[in-house]
Design a protein around this motif. Sequence first.
Motif, short mmCIF file in Angstrom:
data_model
loop_
_atom_site.label_atom_id
_atom_site.label_comp_id
_atom_site.label_asym_id
_atom_site.label_seq_id
_atom_site.Cartn_x
_atom_site.Cartn_y
_atom_site.Cartn_z
N SER A 382 0.77 -1.22 0.04
CA SER A 382 0.07 0.15 0.14
C SER A 382 0.92 1.17 0.02
N ASP A 383 1.80 1.35 0.77
CA ASP A 383 2.76 2.55 0.87
C ASP A 383 3.60 2.59 -0.57
N ALA A 384 3.94 1.52 -1.12
CA ALA A 384 4.66 1.46 -2.49
C ALA A 384 3.52 2.05 -3.24
N ARG A 385 2.53 1.74 -3.29
CA ARG A 385 1.35 2.22 -4.58
C ARG A 385 1.38 3.86 -4.29
N ALA A 386 1.19 3.82 -3.08
CA ALA A 386 1.08 5.54 -2.70
C ALA A 386 2.32 6.28 -3.31
N ALA A 387 3.57 5.74 -3.11
CA ALA A 387 4.65 6.55 -3.38
C ALA A 387 5.21 6.43 -4.88
N GLY A 388 4.66 5.20 -5.63
CA GLY A 388 4.87 5.06 -7.12
C GLY A 388 3.53 4.63 -7.86
N PRO A 389 2.62 5.72 -7.97
CA PRO A 389 1.42 5.38 -8.62
C PRO A 389 1.78 5.12 -10.20
N VAL A 414 12.49 -4.40 5.52
CA VAL A 414 12.57 -5.22 4.35
C VAL A 414 11.78 -5.19 3.18
N MET A 415 10.56 -5.30 3.43
CA MET A 415 9.68 -5.14 2.47
C MET A 415 9.77 -3.67 1.71
N LEU A 416 9.71 -2.82 2.68
CA LEU A 416 9.88 -1.33 2.06
C LEU A 416 11.24 -1.06 1.08
N ASN A 421 13.18 -0.49 -4.14
CA ASN A 421 14.13 -1.04 -5.18
C ASN A 421 13.60 -1.11 -6.51
N ALA A 422 12.51 -1.85 -6.46
CA ALA A 422 11.66 -2.14 -7.78
C ALA A 422 11.21 -0.91 -8.30
N ARG A 423 10.65 0.16 -7.49
CA ARG A 423 9.99 1.04 -8.06
C ARG A 423 10.96 2.43 -8.49
N THR A 424 12.30 2.09 -7.88
CA THR A 424 13.21 3.39 -8.43
C THR A 424 14.15 2.76 -9.72
N HIS A 425 14.21 1.64 -9.72
CA HIS A 425 15.17 1.11 -10.90
C HIS A 425 14.51 0.28 -11.86
N THR A 426 12.95 0.73 -12.18
CA THR A 426 12.24 0.25 -13.25
C THR A 426 11.46 1.49 -13.87
#
Length: 541
Positions: A382-389, A414-416, A421-426
Amino acid sequence: MTQSGQPDPAPLPAAGLPRTAGLLSRSATFGRDTLGRQLVVRVTVLVALMALLITTATALAAQQLLMSQLDRQLDAVTARLRNPSSNTWPGGDGPGSGLLRPGQPIGTLAVVYDNDGTPQYGVMLTERGAAGQGGAAVTDLPDAAITRLADVPPDAAKSSLVLSGLGHYRVVGFRILSDGTDVGSLVVGVPLHEVDQTILQLVGLAALLSLLAIVATVFASRSLVVRSLRPLNRVAATAQQVSQLRLDRGEVALAVRVPPADANPASEVGRVGQAINHMLNNVEEALAARQASETKVRQFVADASHELRNPLAAIRGYAELTRRDREQLPTEAAYAMSRVESEAERMSHLVEDMLLLARLDAGPDLDLQPCDLSEIVINAVSDARAAGPDHAWQLTLPHYPVIAYGDQHRLQQVMLNLLANARTHTPPGTQVRTEVSVSEADAVVTVTDNGPGIPPEVSNRVFERFARGDASRTRTPDARTGGSTGLGLAIVAAVVEAHHGSVAVSSQPGRTRFTVRVPLAQVLPAPPHGPGPDMRAPTMG
């Protein structure tokens, strides 16, 4: 004494090797390709060869001796049949009278041939006559034997041959002279049966004794090898125990040493044991120096990170104060202050990560208890979705809570880090799928994306500190330059290892997967009536 001036650690007694004693049992001593087995086999083969040589030499010597005795007996028989003075046949009654003289052995034969090879007489001495009377008697030789004896040359040379129906014979031929005239030839033979029997019995007895000697050699050599290899096995046990120690990190105490009795340089094994003790002393000193160096580095990083937090907070505070009047500042000054604020924030994250790694290296202080891994993953996604829509986020969970044994806050981090990492490098539009599952005694979390992937030369070191994969994995257009510290995946690896788990990565163009395994506390199955509450988060896109 060690090189540092410390006394040598006390040697470990034999009773202190429980883990390696089983490896050095009698069966292991004589296992395939072991020195003990090779020694036993080689000694046994050597004894067998020596026994074969001795048996062969004994049989040949006995045969020569018996044949020499038989030749003397043949000479005596011939002397009784011939007239020593005139070298003529004694009397006109043929060789029968000579065979019946005292001292002639049973089985002696004599055949007389004329000059053209025609047999005149062919007789043999037997125990019973044709009429069944007791004592010795002379009987006629079979025609086959007479024909075979015709090939014996009358040159007084002894030879051995086999006569059909009669067996093995030692024979000799002479010329017969009558008044100085050659009137024919005489062939005399004595049986070799007793010689053959004696040689056969001797060889059989020697073979039996050799077999007993070989069997005794096997057992004796095994016992001798076991006793001889005990010092070497104790040295090997010490080396085996040292090989089971974890020497890669932390403070290591090498209290194991080869016993003094097995480190005496007077023997080969003692020299090996002494060399191992010296090597262990050097390794212990090197490990102590390494540990001291690592401790200093960790302490320096922790102190520096801690001391940098306050100045960085002050810089960020003063940079934020300029936001109020940033419209009144020149454009270049306003841009410079924004960059100061951005880099101060980035450096603050870097300092926090370095401080965390230093604490983990010094000994992780984790609050280990059962925690709901499914809930942790739901919150992280949920946090990743908000940070990388601009990414497509997907989540797959089982119908029951997965309860892991770990620190909830550290697992959340760990999960964050993995999702960041997936959000930043893709690039934007990349699908990132997170899945929670159970495999035997582990809770498994996978994060998979369909981005450009990680090159092989980078994938094997992505968990190292300050490792970067920016050259291959595209950043998002709005990602701030230098936004990655290169410590995110290193923190993931350190935290997972502190949980006695594992993390791995597999990558190829279009598919990169990170797999995290942590110990499982328990699995809560769905209620027996009805599906129960569905804890899976809806698909996020």
